[in-house]
Design an enzyme around this catalytic site. Structure first.
Site, short mmCIF file in Angstrom:
data_model
loop_
_atom_site.label_atom_id
_atom_site.label_comp_id
_atom_site.label_asym_id
_atom_site.label_seq_id
_atom_site.Cartn_x
_atom_site.Cartn_y
_atom_site.Cartn_z
N LYS A 46 0.83 -1.21 0.00
CA LYS A 46 0.00 0.00 0.00
C LYS A 46 0.87 1.26 0.00
O LYS A 46 0.51 2.28 -0.59
CB LYS A 46 -0.92 -0.01 1.22
CG LYS A 46 -1.81 1.23 1.31
CD LYS A 46 -2.83 1.14 2.42
CE LYS A 46 -3.70 2.40 2.45
NZ LYS A 46 -4.78 2.32 3.46
N HIS B 116 -8.88 -30.50 -33.70
CA HIS B 116 -9.65 -29.26 -33.53
C HIS B 116 -10.74 -29.42 -32.46
O HIS B 116 -11.90 -29.10 -32.68
CB HIS B 116 -10.25 -28.81 -34.85
CG HIS B 116 -9.23 -28.49 -35.90
ND1 HIS B 116 -8.23 -27.57 -35.70
CD2 HIS B 116 -9.05 -28.98 -37.15
CE1 HIS B 116 -7.48 -27.49 -36.79
NE2 HIS B 116 -7.94 -28.35 -37.67
#
Length: 505
Positions: A136, A271
């Site tokens: 922070k 595929h």
């Protein structure tokens, strides 16, 4: 020049001695806890223990040692805020300029066989708290959670005397990225809800990928920090790196062969669609049957087998260009043969299929469902004509395959091979026509047909009769079921209803 202060508390001590030595040589005072203090002292460095800073002893078996105002005040004080600086001076709080923390190994233990109480002890409290405080206040504090970042920090300090704001901001982002995944994993363990209020994802990057589905798309591969799975801990025994499409196809292929627990099974995928599935009595026979399902589409495909690949099977595999061969094991002969093709990926799968949910990303949201892991146990014959024992076995084989074919899905089978696979069509009759046409190109004997969902009209049954299909299995549930049943009776075709559809969109 006044000393800077680095607070160090790590479970992973790789690279730490070199970094700490560098920091001490560059006017940093080292503050550390327990095992880290012993490690640094043994390396000839001069750390001070955390309780000398806090004037408070570690307690509760180490659960409380850094949760103290003299730690968090030193991390959170904004250096440009006069009131903050006045407060820390009044309370004799020393500023902390760097935090080096990696967390207790909760990820590594969350999925182990230890008890819940033991797992709870691997939940780090002080570590994430220090990291979050430092992150922070990244304008002034450098936070390090990753050994891979040590070198960059050392380089910047060596060149300019401090880390850059850009680097501190990025390192702060890595803190919250880590702690969110850490908390997500803990939440999943304790909450045990299938659909919690907040959807937490705890995954760690396994590797960057060359590209995504297409070369203009970027991609990476992440693995779960808490769950095992077939696509998590596999071993690459040969061949080039895996692609985005490879991994998707591997996942489908392995799930198909794992539907067959008591038989040798092989699946070919192209595929993201099965193009051949077969069961057999030997490794070589099973692969050959799979190849026969679709000798054209298998070119450039992926092969998965739920058995050990031997030398004879490897010789047969090498006759065709394949992208991947995957199995639970390979004989040494098989490996030597397969490795003759330098680009062929040889994958050893170590974990069973274990996913409990499917997540589908949509724009702005995620759809979550439990996996389609069931088959109906209430299958009934709805026609006058009953399937023979052989036909019923063939129907159940086809049904196991159709679950993995894109809807609308049809599979035509002779009982040990998926000879015709029709999937991804916008109506069921087209899928049926395609599957039967493909099957009849290579087989002239008796065949059965499975559908992933009900027949909306009798046209599928009529076409099946015209093409010589001997038995049908489908979920039922259409408003026009009676028309399909009537058609099957007219044509003398046994038809079974499962009461359970298997859409795959």
């Amino acid at each position: 020049m006044s000393k800077r202060r680095a607070l160090i508390s790590v479970s992973d001590k790789s690279g730490l001695t070199d970094l700490a030595t560098f920091l001490e040589a560059n006017n940093y005072e080292l503050v550390s806890t327990g095992g880290t203090f012993k490690h640094l002292s043994a390396a000839g460095l001069h750390p001070i223990q955390i309780d000398e800073v806090t004037d408070f002893p570690e307690m509760l078996d180490g659960r409380v040692k850094t949760l103290h105002p003299k730690v968090h005040g030193g991390l959170l004080a904004v250096r440009t805020n006069k009131e903050h600086m006045k407060t820390v001076q009044e309370h004799e709080i020393g500023l902390i300029d760097m935090v080096i923390v990696n967390l207790y190994p909760f990820f590594e233990n969350a999925n182990s066989d230890i008890s819940l109480d033991e797992k709870v002890e691997f939940i780090d409290i002080g570590g994430p708290s220090m990291l979050r405080s430092g992150a922070k206040n990244y304008n002034s504090v450098t936070v390090l959670t990753d050994v891979a970042d040590y070198a960059k920090v050392q380089q910047e300090i060596a060149e300019t005397g401090d880390t850059t704001l850009e680097t501190r901001k990025k390192l702060a982002g890595k803190v919250f990225n880590l702690t969110s995944a850490y908390d997500g994993a803990i939440s999943k363990m304790l909450l045990e809800e299938e659909y919690p209020q907040y959807l937490n994802a705890s995954y760690k990057k396994f590797s960057d990928l060359r590209y995504g589905e297409n070369p203009h798309q970027t991609a990476a591969y992440y693995v779960s920090t808490t769950d095992n799975g077939a696509m998590k801990d596999f071993e690459i025994l040969g061949g080039k790196e895996l692609s985005f499409n490879n991994l998707r196809d591997m996942d489908l292929c392995w799930k198909v062969v794992n539907e067959f627990k008591e038989e040798l099974a092989c699946c070919a995928v192209k595929h993201s669609t099965p193009c051949g599935v077969a069961v057999g009595t030997s490794a070589l026979e099973t692969y050959k049957k799979t190849f026969e399902c679709d000798p054209v589409s298998i070119f450039g495909g992926i092969i998965g087998m739920n058995f050990t690949v031997d030398g004879a099977t490897a010789e047969e595999l090498n006759k065709t260009f394949l992208e991947i061969v995957m199995a639970p094991d390979f004989t040494q002969d098989a490996l030597e043969i397969l490795r003759k093709k330098k680009n062929l990926r040889i994958i050893k799968i170590k974990n069973p299929v274990s996913d409990a949910q499917t997540w589908v990303k949509v724009d702005g949201g995620i759809l979550v469902q439990d996996n389609d892991n069931q088959f109906s146990d209430q299958i009934e014959t709805v026609t006058v004509f009953k399937p023979s024992e052989e036909q019923e076995k063939a129907l159940l084989f086809a049904q196991r395959v159709v679950k993995y074919v894109k809807s609308n899905a049809i599979v035509v089978s002779n009982g040990f091979q998926a000879l015709g696979i029709g999937g991804g069509q916008v109506n069921r009759i087209w899928a049926t026509q395609h599957a039967i046409e493909r099957a009849k190109e290579k087989f002239s004997g008796d065949m059965v047909l499975a559908s992933d969902a009900f027949f909306p009209f009798r046209d599928v049954v009529d076409f099946c009769a015209e093409q010589g299909i001997k038995a049908i299995i489908q979920p039922g549930g259409s408003m026009r079921d009676e028309e399909s049943i009537e058609a099957a009776n007219e044509h003398g075709i046994p038809m079974m209803f499962t009461g359970m559809r298997h859409f795959l969109h």
